[in-house]
Design a protein around this motif. Sequence first.
Motif, PDB file in Angstrom:
ATOM      1  N   GLU A  35       0.748  -1.309   0.114  1.00  8.83           N
ATOM      2  CA  GLU A  35      -0.205  -0.053   0.238  1.00  8.83           C
ATOM      3  C   GLU A  35       0.847   1.059   0.069  1.00  8.83           C
ATOM      4  OE1 GLU A  35      -3.674   2.188   2.917  1.00  8.83           O
ATOM      5  OE2 GLU A  35      -3.159  -0.093   2.840  1.00  8.83           O
ATOM      6  N   PRO A  36       0.713   2.138  -1.010  1.00  6.41           N
ATOM      7  CA  PRO A  36       1.528   3.308  -1.180  1.00  6.41           C
ATOM      8  C   PRO A  36       1.094   4.151   0.125  1.00  6.41           C
ATOM      9  CG  PRO A  36      -0.412   3.589  -2.498  1.00  6.41           C
ATOM     10  CD  PRO A  36      -0.328   2.131  -2.052  1.00  6.41           C
ATOM     11  N   GLN A  37       2.355   4.724   0.740  1.00  2.00           N
ATOM     12  CA  GLN A  37       1.812   5.540   1.817  1.00  2.00           C
ATOM     13  C   GLN A  37       2.344   7.029   1.510  1.00  2.00           C
ATOM     14  OE1 GLN A  37       1.143   4.240   4.834  1.00  2.00           O
ATOM     15  NE2 GLN A  37       0.908   2.289   3.495  1.00  2.00           N
ATOM     16  N   THR A  38       2.995   7.205   0.380  1.00  2.00           N
ATOM     17  CA  THR A  38       3.426   8.627   0.129  1.00  2.00           C
ATOM     18  C   THR A  38       3.217   8.537  -1.376  1.00  2.00           C
ATOM     19  OG1 THR A  38       5.582   8.433  -0.687  1.00  2.00           O
ATOM     20  CG2 THR A  38       5.223   9.033   1.829  1.00  2.00           C
ATOM     21  N   ILE A  39       2.997   9.938  -2.210  1.00  2.00           N
ATOM     22  CA  ILE A  39       2.595  10.106  -3.426  1.00  2.00           C
ATOM     23  C   ILE A  39       3.932   9.441  -4.186  1.00  2.00           C
ATOM     24  CG2 ILE A  39       2.568  11.631  -5.500  1.00  2.00           C
ATOM     25  CD1 ILE A  39       0.632  13.276  -3.616  1.00  2.00           C
ATOM     26  N   ALA A  40       5.303   9.643  -3.832  1.00  2.00           N
ATOM     27  CA  ALA A  40       6.358   9.057  -4.409  1.00  2.00           C
ATOM     28  C   ALA A  40       6.426   7.685  -4.348  1.00  2.00           C
ATOM     29  CB  ALA A  40       7.502   9.628  -3.580  1.00  2.00           C
ATOM     30  N   ASP A  41       5.595   7.092  -3.380  1.00  6.87           N
ATOM     31  CA  ASP A  41       5.576   5.544  -3.556  1.00  6.87           C
ATOM     32  C   ASP A  41       4.793   4.978  -4.760  1.00  6.87           C
ATOM     33  OD1 ASP A  41       6.915   5.229  -1.242  1.00  6.87           O
ATOM     34  OD2 ASP A  41       5.094   4.848  -0.137  1.00  6.87           O
ATOM     35  N   LEU A  42       4.062   5.883  -5.593  1.00  6.51           N
ATOM     36  CA  LEU A  42       3.092   5.400  -6.601  1.00  6.51           C
ATOM     37  C   LEU A  42       4.146   5.081  -7.759  1.00  6.51           C
ATOM     38  CD1 LEU A  42       0.364   8.063  -6.423  1.00  6.51           C
ATOM     39  CD2 LEU A  42       0.203   5.809  -5.978  1.00  6.51           C
ATOM     40  N   ALA A  43       5.574   5.631  -7.434  1.00  7.12           N
ATOM     41  CA  ALA A  43       6.531   5.358  -8.719  1.00  7.12           C
ATOM     42  C   ALA A  43       6.486   3.681  -9.080  1.00  7.12           C
ATOM     43  CB  ALA A  43       7.606   5.701  -8.759  1.00  7.12           C
ATOM     44  N   GLY A  44       6.365   2.850  -7.911  1.00  6.57           N
ATOM     45  CA  GLY A  44       6.436   1.481  -7.841  1.00  6.57           C
ATOM     46  C   GLY A  44       5.083   0.633  -8.094  1.00  6.57           C
ATOM     47  N   HIS A  45       3.888   1.440  -8.399  1.00  7.01           N
ATOM     48  CA  HIS A  45       2.569   1.060  -8.798  1.00  7.01           C
ATOM     49  C   HIS A  45       2.082   1.094 -10.279  1.00  7.01           C
ATOM     50  CE1 HIS A  45       1.526  -0.090  -4.528  1.00  7.01           C
ATOM     51  NE2 HIS A  45       2.272   0.760  -4.072  1.00  7.01           N
ATOM     52  N   HIS A  46       1.128   0.212 -10.527  1.00  4.03           N
ATOM     53  CA  HIS A  46       0.506   0.412 -11.701  1.00  4.03           C
ATOM     54  C   HIS A  46      -1.166   0.998 -11.581  1.00  4.03           C
ATOM     55  CE1 HIS A  46       3.308  -2.178 -13.667  1.00  4.03           C
ATOM     56  NE2 HIS A  46       3.176  -3.257 -12.718  1.00  4.03           N
ATOM     57  N   ALA A  47      -1.413   1.706 -12.624  1.00  5.40           N
ATOM     58  CA  ALA A  47      -2.709   2.206 -12.472  1.00  5.40           C
ATOM     59  C   ALA A  47      -3.610   1.617 -13.860  1.00  5.40           C
ATOM     60  CB  ALA A  47      -2.579   3.733 -12.780  1.00  5.40           C
ATOM     61  N   VAL A  48      -4.497   1.582 -13.500  1.00  5.41           N
ATOM     62  CA  VAL A  48      -5.744   1.548 -14.730  1.00  5.41           C
ATOM     63  C   VAL A  48      -5.931   2.932 -15.408  1.00  5.41           C
ATOM     64  CG1 VAL A  48      -7.759   0.562 -15.598  1.00  5.41           C
ATOM     65  CG2 VAL A  48      -6.668  -0.518 -13.759  1.00  5.41           C
ATOM     66  N   HIS A  49      -5.681   2.701 -16.719  1.00  9.27           N
ATOM     67  CA  HIS A  49      -5.783   3.950 -17.370  1.00  9.27           C
ATOM     68  C   HIS A  49      -7.088   4.126 -18.021  1.00  9.27           C
ATOM     69  CE1 HIS A  49      -2.209   6.162 -16.240  1.00  9.27           C
ATOM     70  NE2 HIS A  49      -1.364   5.452 -17.042  1.00  9.27           N
ATOM     71  N   TYR A  50      -7.475   5.333 -18.013  1.00  8.61           N
ATOM     72  CA  TYR A  50      -9.035   5.717 -19.011  1.00  8.61           C
ATOM     73  C   TYR A  50      -8.305   6.600 -19.974  1.00  8.61           C
ATOM     74  CZ  TYR A  50     -13.744   6.005 -19.386  1.00  8.61           C
ATOM     75  OH  TYR A  50     -15.039   6.006 -19.952  1.00  8.61           O
TER      76      TYR A  50
END
Length: 335
Positions: free
Chosen positions: A177-192
């Motif tokens: 679970e990301p704790q900071t916005i910077a952590d999002l670099a290691g995550h995937h998103a579903v794009h619209y």
Amino acid sequence: MDRFQAMQVFTRVVDANSFSRAADSLGLPRATVTTLIQNLERLLQVRLLNRSTRRLSLTQDGAAYYERCVAILADVEETEASFRDAARGPRGRLRIDVPAAIGRLVLIPQLCEFHERCPELELAIGMSDRPVDMVREAVDCAIRIGQLPDSSLVARRIGTLFSATCAAPDYLARYGEPQTIADLAGHHAVHYFSSLTGRGIDWDFVVDGVVTEVEMSSVVSVNDSDAYLACALQGFGLVQAPRFMALPHLESGALREVLPQWQPSSLPISVVYPANRHLSAKVRAFVDWVAELFAACPLLGGRAAVDYCCSYEGPCTGNTLRSVAEQHNLAESVL
């Protein structure tokens, strides 16, 4: 020559594709119809119709004049109807266009109330993610989400769309679970991606009052709202979904909100109608009703949605909330 009658006759000839059928429908002799068209062409000093023994076709000038005539005749009819409606109430056909999720989850469940208020109105409701040309497609009014570009439309703000960043528990178990916005670099998103432009919609967060855009990697992109939420539920990645649509899944635990301290930016919700048309009684009745409807729905009203996520029991929540982030393509809708 009665120019107004000539315009009526000309449009009827075009619609019927026949002088004889137009004459019959108007209760006029065919010779009168022919003479009116000839006099109209003489007045305008252009040829409007190409005639043969078998068919009629519009010239380029005729096509342009036909469009103007249709608009003028419609304005006259609408103006006259507005005075008749003042005495007997709104009636006729009302063509509206709304985002699919707004239509399914907000309008339709409450539509009986509007019908009881205006029983003489026939509603034609368009519900899709496709932005429409209101003037060309003869739409009387529409609901739009996002900032509105300068246009010939009149807009009335009726609400605010709030969103949440969330993901399926299975996805968070795999990636953390990301704790900071910077952590999002290691995550995937579903794009619209926009059905209009084909471009993906950017992610953002409000950090200390400033909107901060974030680039997200993705393994899947969709342009359908139901598919967007389905991908999130299947664990393909994080999504930024409007709260009023994601709420049932947040309540059931099928989705979990992440980074709640940094919310995605909110979007205005407006009802719009063409400025160059008389605001008829039927349009005014719908605009007033839909403004009341949104005011009564805290998850879409002007108040913060967060306070209501698990407590509000109005028409926009509970088991009826089964759809997803319409904002992602609606924010780019072209009016």
